[in-house]
Design an enzyme around this catalytic site. Structure first.
Site, short mmCIF file in Angstrom:
data_model
loop_
_atom_site.label_atom_id
_atom_site.label_comp_id
_atom_site.label_asym_id
_atom_site.label_seq_id
_atom_site.Cartn_x
_atom_site.Cartn_y
_atom_site.Cartn_z
N SER A 131 53.14 27.05 -67.51
CA SER A 131 51.71 27.92 -68.67
C SER A 131 50.89 26.78 -68.76
O SER A 131 51.37 25.75 -68.29
CB SER A 131 52.06 28.89 -69.43
OG SER A 131 51.19 28.88 -70.18
N TYR A 144 55.41 29.32 -78.18
CA TYR A 144 55.63 29.13 -76.91
C TYR A 144 55.03 28.19 -76.01
O TYR A 144 55.96 28.30 -75.02
CB TYR A 144 54.78 30.16 -76.74
CG TYR A 144 54.40 30.81 -74.96
CD1 TYR A 144 55.43 31.85 -74.39
CD2 TYR A 144 53.41 29.96 -74.45
CE1 TYR A 144 55.70 32.25 -72.80
CE2 TYR A 144 53.20 31.15 -73.09
CZ TYR A 144 54.27 31.66 -72.26
OH TYR A 144 54.19 31.91 -71.25
N1 LIG Z 1 50.86 36.51 -68.96
C1 LIG Z 1 50.06 35.19 -69.30
O1 LIG Z 1 48.57 35.72 -69.96
C2 LIG Z 1 50.81 34.51 -68.76
C3 LIG Z 1 50.58 32.90 -68.90
C4 LIG Z 1 50.59 31.69 -67.76
C5 LIG Z 1 52.46 32.68 -67.66
N2 LIG Z 1 52.88 32.98 -67.98
C6 LIG Z 1 54.20 33.34 -68.08
O2 LIG Z 1 54.82 34.07 -66.53
C7 LIG Z 1 55.48 34.96 -66.45
C8 LIG Z 1 55.59 36.15 -66.36
O3 LIG Z 1 55.08 36.48 -67.65
P1 LIG Z 1 54.41 38.56 -67.64
O4 LIG Z 1 52.72 38.10 -68.01
O5 LIG Z 1 54.33 39.02 -66.32
O6 LIG Z 1 55.24 38.77 -68.91
P2 LIG Z 1 55.89 40.17 -69.00
O7 LIG Z 1 54.43 41.11 -68.82
O8 LIG Z 1 56.10 40.32 -70.60
O9 LIG Z 1 56.86 40.76 -68.62
C9 LIG Z 1 57.73 39.48 -68.59
C10 LIG Z 1 59.31 39.68 -67.38
O10 LIG Z 1 59.86 39.36 -67.70
C11 LIG Z 1 61.37 40.16 -68.10
N3 LIG Z 1 62.48 39.60 -68.84
C12 LIG Z 1 62.01 38.96 -70.20
N4 LIG Z 1 62.67 38.52 -70.50
C13 LIG Z 1 63.71 38.38 -69.89
C14 LIG Z 1 64.99 38.73 -69.91
N5 LIG Z 1 66.00 37.70 -70.40
N6 LIG Z 1 66.02 38.65 -67.96
C15 LIG Z 1 65.54 39.07 -67.43
N7 LIG Z 1 64.08 39.11 -67.02
C16 LIG Z 1 63.02 39.21 -68.61
C17 LIG Z 1 60.76 42.00 -68.60
O11 LIG Z 1 61.81 42.15 -68.22
P3 LIG Z 1 61.82 43.55 -69.17
O12 LIG Z 1 60.94 44.44 -68.60
O13 LIG Z 1 63.04 43.92 -69.23
O14 LIG Z 1 61.19 42.90 -70.48
C18 LIG Z 1 59.60 41.01 -67.46
O15 LIG Z 1 59.89 42.02 -66.35
C19 LIG Z 1 56.45 34.56 -67.81
O16 LIG Z 1 57.31 33.59 -67.59
C20 LIG Z 1 55.05 34.28 -68.64
O17 LIG Z 1 55.43 32.46 -69.00
C21 LIG Z 1 52.31 34.27 -68.07
#
Ligand SMILES: NC(=O)c1ccc[n+]([C@@H]2O[C@H](COP(=O)([O-])OP(=O)(O)OC[C@H]3O[C@@H](n4cnc5c(N)ncnc54)[C@H](OP(=O)(O)O)[C@@H]3O)[C@@H](O)[C@H]2O)c1
Length: 236
Positions: A131, A144
């Site tokens: 991130s 975070y």
């Molecule tokens: N959204 C942003 O603004 C942003 C920005 C920069 C980086 N990121 C990073 O991008 C990545 C994806 O995030 P996102 O935005 O797609 O978030 P999201 O919409 O909240 O999705 C999170 C995903 O991670 C899964 N997950 C959470 N805990 C887990 C575990 N213990 N084992 C396996 N899967 C797990 C969730 O599964 P469930 O459906 O089972 O909960 C879901 O598939 C993350 O690493 C996040 O930190 C996000």
């Protein structure tokens, strides 16, 4: 590197950015995409193979590595955000523990389990979803940021340790993305499909660091400027 004909595993591939990664890998010609998910029945994308994979579970991770012995590209995407917990709040340690278990140790668990798999398959590629908050701390998500800064350091360490076996270790940085995780935050957001496409293009070039949006490029460029962005007061 080439994606055509390759086998990939994406963690947290049932929704959000992980789903976009799985779609982008298929579109780029991957022969097989394993979609890791805590609940495999939540994987709805056609053309992928659901795999039960909670990255906080040693037994899930070991079983996934045994099941997916042909993986050449591992995308560590799964992550959580505890949101508004402040460092001085009473529940800070709990929020930090939980996020480190998923965002840091989750990457370490899968990386340790899949390193021999990648080696056996020619070296392969390990992609860690970090991130812009690996570098910055914002008032709304300091715990975070701690976990993502650790994950950045972890990625740099894994790159050193996996270089000898020919594994390309890739750090991906991005700001806000239009997913559930960012739903409570205001501000410009990238589409998950655009981030995933940037990452595919970076992988095709063989980049070790992919700055997937403007904000991550601006902040990284600001490292050479005084005051650096992480020293500037942030208001959200
Ligand atoms: N959204 C942003 O603004 C942003 C920005 C920069 C980086 N990121 C990073 O991008 C990545 C994806 O995030 P996102 O935005 O797609 O978030 P999201 O919409 O909240 O999705 C999170 C995903 O991670 C899964 N997950 C959470 N805990 C887990 C575990 N213990 N084992 C396996 N899967 C797990 C969730 O599964 P469930 O459906 O089972 O909960 C879901 O598939 C993350 O690493 C996040 O930190 C996000």
């Amino acid at each position: 590197m080439n994606i055509q004909g390759k086998t990939a595993l994406v963690t947290g591939a049932n929704r959000g950015l992980g789903l976009a990664y799985a779609q982008a890998l298929l579109a780029a010609g991957a022969a097989k995409v394993y979609a890791g998910a805590r609940d495999p029945s939540s994987v709805k994308l056609a053309g992928v193979i659901p795999v039960k994979l909670d990255v906080t579970s040693d037994s899930d991770v070991a079983a996934a590595a045994a099941q997916c012995g042909d993986v050449e590209i591992l995308i560590n995407n799964a992550g959580i955000s505890a949101g508004g917990v402040q460092l001085l709040d009473g529940n800070a340690y709990q929020a930090i523990d939980t996020q480190i278990d998923t965002n840091v140790l989750g990457i370490l668990r899968t990386s340790r389990a899949f390193a021999p798999v990648l080696r056996a398959n020619g070296g392969g590629t390990l992609v860690n979803m970090l991130s812009v908050l690996s570098w910055l701390s914002l008032p709304n998500s300091p715990t975070y940021s701690m976990s993502k800064a650790m994950a950045w350091a972890l990625t740099n360490g894994l790159r050193n340790e996996l270089r000898a076996q020919g594994t390309l270790v890739v750090a991906v940085h991005a700001g806000l993305i239009e997913t559930d995780m960012a739903s409570r935050f205001d501000g410009p957001k990238s589409k998950p499909e655009d981030i995933a496409q940037h990452v595919i293009e970076g992988l095709l070039r063989g980049d070790e660091e992919i700055l997937a949006d403007d904000i991550s490029r601006q902040v990284k460029a600001g490292f050479g400027v005084s005051p650096s962005p992480y020293l500037v007061a942030q208001n959200r």
